[in-house]
Design a protein around this motif. Structure first.
Motif, PDB file in Angstrom:
ATOM      1  N   THR A  11       0.805  -1.223   0.000  1.00 36.13           N
ATOM      2  CA  THR A  11       0.000   0.000   0.000  1.00 36.13           C
ATOM      3  C   THR A  11       0.838   1.274   0.000  1.00 36.13           C
ATOM      4  N   THR A  12       2.166   1.149   0.016  1.00 37.65           N
ATOM      5  CA  THR A  12       2.996   2.336  -0.172  1.00 37.65           C
ATOM      6  C   THR A  12       3.067   2.696  -1.648  1.00 37.65           C
ATOM      7  N   GLU A  13       2.819   1.717  -2.519  1.00 33.46           N
ATOM      8  CA  GLU A  13       2.830   1.948  -3.967  1.00 33.46           C
ATOM      9  C   GLU A  13       1.418   2.001  -4.540  1.00 33.46           C
ATOM     10  N   PHE A  14       0.549   1.109  -4.102  1.00 30.69           N
ATOM     11  CA  PHE A  14      -0.809   1.004  -4.626  1.00 30.69           C
ATOM     12  C   PHE A  14      -1.823   1.526  -3.619  1.00 30.69           C
ATOM     13  N   LYS A  15      -2.874   2.123  -4.128  1.00 31.06           N
ATOM     14  CA  LYS A  15      -4.050   2.434  -3.329  1.00 31.06           C
ATOM     15  C   LYS A  15      -5.004   1.270  -3.540  1.00 31.06           C
ATOM     16  N   ILE A  16      -5.741   0.897  -2.505  1.00 31.70           N
ATOM     17  CA  ILE A  16      -6.683  -0.217  -2.633  1.00 31.70           C
ATOM     18  C   ILE A  16      -8.019   0.137  -2.006  1.00 31.70           C
ATOM     19  N   GLU A  17      -9.046  -0.548  -2.496  1.00 30.92           N
ATOM     20  CA  GLU A  17     -10.385  -0.442  -1.941  1.00 30.92           C
ATOM     21  C   GLU A  17     -11.010  -1.819  -2.080  1.00 30.92           C
ATOM     22  N   PHE A  18     -11.711  -2.266  -1.060  1.00 32.79           N
ATOM     23  CA  PHE A  18     -12.431  -3.528  -1.179  1.00 32.79           C
ATOM     24  C   PHE A  18     -13.652  -3.517  -0.280  1.00 32.79           C
ATOM     25  N   LYS A  19     -14.652  -4.298  -0.684  1.00 31.77           N
ATOM     26  CA  LYS A  19     -15.899  -4.426   0.067  1.00 31.77           C
ATOM     27  C   LYS A  19     -16.323  -5.888   0.003  1.00 31.77           C
ATOM     28  N   LYS A  20     -16.741  -6.423   1.122  1.00 33.03           N
ATOM     29  CA  LYS A  20     -17.176  -7.817   1.162  1.00 33.03           C
ATOM     30  C   LYS A  20     -18.504  -7.908   1.899  1.00 33.03           C
ATOM     31  N   ASN A  21     -19.400  -8.726   1.355  1.00 36.36           N
ATOM     32  CA  ASN A  21     -20.606  -9.091   2.092  1.00 36.36           C
ATOM     33  C   ASN A  21     -20.782 -10.599   1.970  1.00 36.36           C
ATOM     34  N   ASN A  22     -21.911 -11.118   2.339  1.00 35.05           N
ATOM     35  CA  ASN A  22     -22.087 -12.570   2.404  1.00 35.05           C
ATOM     36  C   ASN A  22     -21.922 -13.282   1.060  1.00 35.05           C
ATOM     37  N   ASP A  23     -22.288 -12.639  -0.044  1.00 32.41           N
ATOM     38  CA  ASP A  23     -22.244 -13.350  -1.327  1.00 32.41           C
ATOM     39  C   ASP A  23     -21.488 -12.614  -2.436  1.00 32.41           C
ATOM     40  N   SER A  24     -20.760 -11.552  -2.085  1.00 33.73           N
ATOM     41  CA  SER A  24     -19.980 -10.855  -3.116  1.00 33.73           C
ATOM     42  C   SER A  24     -18.737 -10.207  -2.510  1.00 33.73           C
ATOM     43  N   PHE A  25     -17.758  -9.985  -3.375  1.00 34.31           N
ATOM     44  CA  PHE A  25     -16.512  -9.341  -2.972  1.00 34.31           C
ATOM     45  C   PHE A  25     -16.086  -8.426  -4.113  1.00 34.31           C
ATOM     46  N   TYR A  26     -15.774  -7.185  -3.790  1.00 30.19           N
ATOM     47  CA  TYR A  26     -15.354  -6.185  -4.775  1.00 30.19           C
ATOM     48  C   TYR A  26     -13.968  -5.699  -4.376  1.00 30.19           C
ATOM     49  N   GLN A  27     -13.067  -5.569  -5.369  1.00 29.26           N
ATOM     50  CA  GLN A  27     -11.750  -5.001  -5.078  1.00 29.26           C
ATOM     51  C   GLN A  27     -11.305  -4.098  -6.221  1.00 29.26           C
ATOM     52  N   LYS A  28     -10.611  -3.046  -5.851  1.00 26.28           N
ATOM     53  CA  LYS A  28     -10.060  -2.105  -6.821  1.00 26.28           C
ATOM     54  C   LYS A  28      -8.676  -1.710  -6.338  1.00 26.28           C
ATOM     55  N   ILE A  45     -21.364 -18.490  -5.527  1.00 26.76           N
ATOM     56  CA  ILE A  45     -22.420 -19.272  -6.168  1.00 26.76           C
ATOM     57  C   ILE A  45     -22.244 -20.728  -5.741  1.00 26.76           C
ATOM     58  N   GLU A  46     -23.237 -21.260  -5.075  1.00 26.68           N
ATOM     59  CA  GLU A  46     -23.213 -22.641  -4.589  1.00 26.68           C
ATOM     60  C   GLU A  46     -21.924 -22.941  -3.801  1.00 26.68           C
ATOM     61  N   ASN A  47     -21.604 -22.049  -2.868  1.00 21.26           N
ATOM     62  CA  ASN A  47     -20.458 -22.184  -1.957  1.00 21.26           C
ATOM     63  C   ASN A  47     -19.087 -22.117  -2.636  1.00 21.26           C
ATOM     64  N   LYS A  48     -19.008 -21.575  -3.857  1.00 18.13           N
ATOM     65  CA  LYS A  48     -17.728 -21.368  -4.536  1.00 18.13           C
ATOM     66  C   LYS A  48     -17.674 -19.925  -5.034  1.00 18.13           C
ATOM     67  N   TRP A  49     -16.475 -19.328  -4.934  1.00 16.75           N
ATOM     68  CA  TRP A  49     -16.289 -17.953  -5.394  1.00 16.75           C
ATOM     69  C   TRP A  49     -15.935 -17.944  -6.873  1.00 16.75           C
ATOM     70  N   TYR A  50     -16.632 -17.085  -7.642  1.00 20.30           N
ATOM     71  CA  TYR A  50     -16.398 -16.956  -9.080  1.00 20.30           C
ATOM     72  C   TYR A  50     -16.108 -15.505  -9.427  1.00 20.30           C
ATOM     73  N   LEU A  51     -15.152 -15.302 -10.313  1.00 21.13           N
ATOM     74  CA  LEU A  51     -14.894 -13.979 -10.862  1.00 21.13           C
ATOM     75  C   LEU A  51     -15.984 -13.698 -11.887  1.00 21.13           C
ATOM     76  N   VAL A  52     -16.749 -12.611 -11.690  1.00 22.18           N
ATOM     77  CA  VAL A  52     -17.850 -12.301 -12.607  1.00 22.18           C
ATOM     78  C   VAL A  52     -17.625 -11.005 -13.381  1.00 22.18           C
ATOM     79  N   TYR A  53     -16.611 -10.230 -12.984  1.00 23.26           N
ATOM     80  CA  TYR A  53     -16.340  -8.953 -13.662  1.00 23.26           C
ATOM     81  C   TYR A  53     -14.893  -8.581 -13.411  1.00 23.26           C
TER      82      TYR A  53
END
Length: 68
Positions: A11-28, A45-53
Motif C-alpha cells: 500500500t505504499t505503492e498502490f491504493k486499494i479499496e475492497f468491500k465484502k458481504n455474504n455473497d460478493s466481494f469487490y476489489q479495486k 455461487i453454490e459455496n464457490k467464489w467466481y470472478l464475474v467482472y
C-alpha cells in the motif's frame, strides 16, 4: 492484472479499496496519478467464489471481462 491477494498489496505503492458481504466481494487497486488501475467483482455461487467482472487499465488501454 493483480496477481497478489488484495490484503497483501504493497500500500505504499498502490491504493486499494475492497468491500465484502455474504455473497460478493469487490476489489479495486490503482497507482495514484498513473492511469493504471484494476477492478474485480467476485460472487459466491453454490459455496464457490467466481470472478464475474474484471477490468484492467494501463498505458496500453482498457481490457474488460464480463463473466456473469
Amino acid at each position: 492484472m493483480l496477481k497478489t491477494r488484495i490484503f497483501d498489496v504493497d500500500t505504499t505503492e498502490f491504493k486499494i479499496e475492497f468491500k465484502k458481504n455474504n455473497d460478493s466481494f469487490y476489489q479495486k487497486y490503482w497507482i495514484e496519478n498513473s492511469g493504471f488501475w484494476g477492478e474485480y467483482k467476485f460472487k459466491l455461487i453454490e459455496n464457490k467464489w467466481y470472478l464475474v467482472y474484471a477490468v484492467d487499465h494501463n498505458l496500453l488501454g482498457e481490457f474488460g471481462y464480463f463473466l456473469s
